[in-house]
Design a protein around this motif. Structure first.
Motif, PDB file in Angstrom:
ATOM      1  N   ALA A  94     -69.354 -31.647  -8.393  1.00 33.66           N
ATOM      2  CA  ALA A  94     -69.197 -30.894  -9.353  1.00 33.66           C
ATOM      3  C   ALA A  94     -70.944 -29.604  -8.854  1.00 33.66           C
ATOM      4  N   ALA A  95     -71.766 -31.170  -8.073  1.00 29.18           N
ATOM      5  CA  ALA A  95     -73.103 -29.777  -7.848  1.00 29.18           C
ATOM      6  C   ALA A  95     -72.979 -29.462  -7.047  1.00 29.18           C
ATOM      7  N   ALA A  96     -72.411 -29.348  -5.742  1.00 34.53           N
ATOM      8  CA  ALA A  96     -72.453 -28.981  -4.229  1.00 34.53           C
ATOM      9  C   ALA A  96     -71.962 -27.998  -4.633  1.00 34.53           C
ATOM     10  N   GLN A  97     -69.820 -28.014  -5.749  1.00 33.41           N
ATOM     11  CA  GLN A  97     -69.472 -26.832  -5.908  1.00 33.41           C
ATOM     12  C   GLN A  97     -70.751 -25.780  -6.936  1.00 33.41           C
ATOM     13  N   GLN A  98     -71.297 -25.808  -7.638  1.00 29.14           N
ATOM     14  CA  GLN A  98     -71.905 -24.812  -8.293  1.00 29.14           C
ATOM     15  C   GLN A  98     -73.217 -24.867  -8.085  1.00 29.14           C
ATOM     16  N   ASP A  99     -73.859 -25.110  -7.150  1.00 25.57           N
ATOM     17  CA  ASP A  99     -75.261 -24.998  -5.812  1.00 25.57           C
ATOM     18  C   ASP A  99     -75.638 -24.803  -4.735  1.00 25.57           C
ATOM     19  N   GLY A 100     -74.581 -25.883  -4.490  1.00 22.77           N
ATOM     20  CA  GLY A 100     -74.551 -25.649  -2.871  1.00 22.77           C
ATOM     21  C   GLY A 100     -75.744 -26.540  -2.500  1.00 22.77           C
ATOM     22  N   PRO A 101     -76.061 -26.622  -1.318  1.00 21.41           N
ATOM     23  CA  PRO A 101     -77.230 -26.743  -0.808  1.00 21.41           C
ATOM     24  C   PRO A 101     -78.791 -27.777  -1.574  1.00 21.41           C
ATOM     25  N   ASN A 102     -78.205 -25.370  -2.212  1.00 28.05           N
ATOM     26  CA  ASN A 102     -80.017 -26.255  -2.817  1.00 28.05           C
ATOM     27  C   ASN A 102     -80.551 -26.349  -4.095  1.00 28.05           C
ATOM     28  N   GLY A 103     -79.018 -27.321  -4.668  1.00 32.37           N
ATOM     29  CA  GLY A 103     -79.039 -27.974  -6.158  1.00 32.37           C
ATOM     30  C   GLY A 103     -79.144 -29.889  -5.785  1.00 32.37           C
ATOM     31  N   MET A 104     -78.372 -29.764  -4.141  1.00 37.59           N
ATOM     32  CA  MET A 104     -77.862 -30.912  -4.137  1.00 37.59           C
ATOM     33  C   MET A 104     -80.121 -31.206  -3.357  1.00 37.59           C
ATOM     34  N   MET A 105     -80.268 -30.556  -3.348  1.00 35.31           N
ATOM     35  CA  MET A 105     -81.524 -30.742  -2.938  1.00 35.31           C
ATOM     36  C   MET A 105     -82.784 -31.134  -3.632  1.00 35.31           C
ATOM     37  N   SER A 106     -82.559 -30.340  -4.994  1.00 37.17           N
ATOM     38  CA  SER A 106     -83.264 -30.269  -6.516  1.00 37.17           C
ATOM     39  C   SER A 106     -82.714 -31.905  -6.828  1.00 37.17           C
ATOM     40  N   SER A 107     -81.608 -32.262  -6.984  1.00 36.65           N
ATOM     41  CA  SER A 107     -81.054 -33.596  -7.041  1.00 36.65           C
ATOM     42  C   SER A 107     -82.039 -34.830  -6.325  1.00 36.65           C
ATOM     43  N   PHE A 108     -82.279 -34.821  -5.136  1.00 41.85           N
ATOM     44  CA  PHE A 108     -82.607 -35.602  -4.410  1.00 41.85           C
ATOM     45  C   PHE A 108     -84.203 -35.556  -4.324  1.00 41.85           C
ATOM     46  N   LYS A 109     -84.571 -34.763  -4.020  1.00 39.51           N
ATOM     47  CA  LYS A 109     -85.778 -34.658  -4.421  1.00 39.51           C
ATOM     48  C   LYS A 109     -86.270 -35.150  -6.251  1.00 39.51           C
ATOM     49  N   SER A 110     -86.021 -35.625  -6.764  1.00 37.86           N
ATOM     50  CA  SER A 110     -86.155 -35.559  -8.470  1.00 37.86           C
ATOM     51  C   SER A 110     -85.942 -36.982  -8.188  1.00 37.86           C
ATOM     52  N   LEU A 111     -85.280 -38.116  -6.812  1.00 40.33           N
ATOM     53  CA  LEU A 111     -85.201 -39.425  -6.893  1.00 40.33           C
ATOM     54  C   LEU A 111     -86.506 -39.892  -5.995  1.00 40.33           C
ATOM     55  N   GLY A 112     -86.688 -38.866  -4.380  1.00 37.53           N
ATOM     56  CA  GLY A 112     -88.093 -39.010  -4.055  1.00 37.53           C
ATOM     57  C   GLY A 112     -89.224 -39.115  -5.025  1.00 37.53           C
ATOM     58  N   GLU A 113     -89.066 -38.273  -5.887  1.00 38.68           N
ATOM     59  CA  GLU A 113     -90.584 -38.563  -6.639  1.00 38.68           C
ATOM     60  C   GLU A 113     -90.105 -40.036  -7.377  1.00 38.68           C
ATOM     61  N   VAL A 114     -89.298 -40.139  -7.873  1.00 41.95           N
ATOM     62  CA  VAL A 114     -89.227 -41.751  -8.604  1.00 41.95           C
ATOM     63  C   VAL A 114     -89.286 -42.826  -7.621  1.00 41.95           C
ATOM     64  N   ALA A 115     -88.901 -42.233  -6.186  1.00 39.78           N
ATOM     65  CA  ALA A 115     -89.296 -43.664  -5.527  1.00 39.78           C
ATOM     66  C   ALA A 115     -91.292 -43.780  -5.320  1.00 39.78           C
ATOM     67  N   MET A 116     -91.645 -42.437  -5.202  1.00 43.17           N
ATOM     68  CA  MET A 116     -92.656 -42.168  -4.751  1.00 43.17           C
ATOM     69  C   MET A 116     -93.543 -43.207  -6.157  1.00 43.17           C
ATOM     70  N   MET A 117     -93.162 -43.200  -7.900  1.00 44.07           N
ATOM     71  CA  MET A 117     -93.563 -43.613  -8.312  1.00 44.07           C
ATOM     72  C   MET A 117     -93.823 -45.507  -8.388  1.00 44.07           C
ATOM     73  N   GLU A 118     -92.524 -45.169  -8.513  1.00 44.04           N
ATOM     74  CA  GLU A 118     -92.273 -47.225  -8.102  1.00 44.04           C
ATOM     75  C   GLU A 118     -92.902 -48.257  -6.998  1.00 44.04           C
ATOM     76  N   LEU A 119     -93.454 -47.023  -5.708  1.00 42.71           N
ATOM     77  CA  LEU A 119     -95.019 -47.666  -5.383  1.00 42.71           C
ATOM     78  C   LEU A 119     -96.163 -47.234  -5.854  1.00 42.71           C
ATOM     79  N   THR A 120     -96.505 -46.000  -6.634  1.00 37.22           N
ATOM     80  CA  THR A 120     -98.204 -45.533  -6.848  1.00 37.22           C
ATOM     81  C   THR A 120     -98.063 -46.794  -8.152  1.00 37.22           C
ATOM     82  N   SER A 121     -97.056 -47.741  -9.013  1.00 35.06           N
ATOM     83  CA  SER A 121     -97.264 -47.910  -9.634  1.00 35.06           C
ATOM     84  C   SER A 121     -97.505 -49.233  -9.450  1.00 35.06           C
ATOM     85  N   ASN A 122     -97.739 -49.778  -8.581  1.00 27.55           N
ATOM     86  CA  ASN A 122     -98.340 -50.790  -8.040  1.00 27.55           C
ATOM     87  C   ASN A 122    -100.033 -51.030  -8.022  1.00 27.55           C
TER      88      ASN A 122
END
Length: 147
Positions: A94-122
Motif C-alpha cells: 500500500a505504501a509503495a503504491q500510494q507514496d512510492g519511495p518517499n513514503g517508504m523512506m518515511s516509514s523506515f526513518k521512524s523505525l531507525g528512530e526507534v532503534a536509536m531510542m533502544e540504544l539511548t535508553s541504556n
C-alpha cells in the motif's frame, strides 16, 4: 528491486530530512515498529553504527573487521526481508503504491528512530550522551537565552 530496497533502507535510516508520510506510509511505519523486537532494533542500530564507521573521519575510531561488516549486512538483509515480505507485506504494498519511495523512506526513518531510542535508553549510553554538558559554557548559553 534489490537496488531500490537497498537505497530505500539506507536513505531512510541515514537521511537528515524527513519524507512526507501519508496514512499508508504511517501504517507501514507502525507495522515495522510493531514487528521488531528489542534485538531487532539493536541489530538495526548496530548496522547503522557499522555503516557510519566507514566515514573517513570516523574510521579510525572503530576497528570493524570485514567479517563483522558482512555479518551485520546479512542480519540487516534478513530483517528487511522479513519485515517487508512477511510481517508488513500488505502495508508495504500500500505504501509503495500510494507514496512510492518517499513514503517508504518515511516509514523506515521512524523505525531507525526507534532503534536509536533502544540504544539511548541504556544508562551508560545516556550518561555518555550527556557527558559533554560539563564542558558547556553555561554563562554564554544563559546570555543567549536571556537568563
Amino acid at each position: 528491486m534489490r537496488i531500490l530496497a537497498t537505497l530505500l533502507l539506507s536513505l531512510a535510516i541515514l537521511s537528515p530530512h524527513a519524507a512526507m508520510a501519508s496514512p499508508a506510509s504511517d501504517a507501514l511505519g507502525n507495522c515495522l515498529k510493531d514487528n521488531t523486537s528489542g534485538k531487532d532494533r539493536k541489530d538495526l542500530a548496530r548496522w547503522i553504527f557499522v555503516s557510519m564507521s566507514t566515514h573517513p573521519e570516523i574510521r579510525t575510531m572503530a576497528n570493524i573487521s570485514e567479517s563483522v561488516r558482512t555479518d551485520t549486512d546479512k542480519q540487516m538483509a534478513d530483517l528487511f526481508t522479513r519485515l517487508l515480505t512477511v510481517n508488513c507485506a500488505a502495508q508495504t504494498r500500500a505504501a509503495a503504491q500510494q507514496d512510492g519511495p518517499n513514503g517508504m523512506m518515511s516509514s523506515f526513518k521512524s523505525l531507525g528512530e526507534v532503534a536509536m531510542m533502544e540504544l539511548t535508553s541504556n544508562p551508560a549510553v545516556a550518561q555518555s550522551i550527556t557527558a559533554y554538558v560539563q564542558f558547556v559554557d553555561k554563562k554564554k548559553v544563559e546570555e543567549v537565552l536571556g537568563k
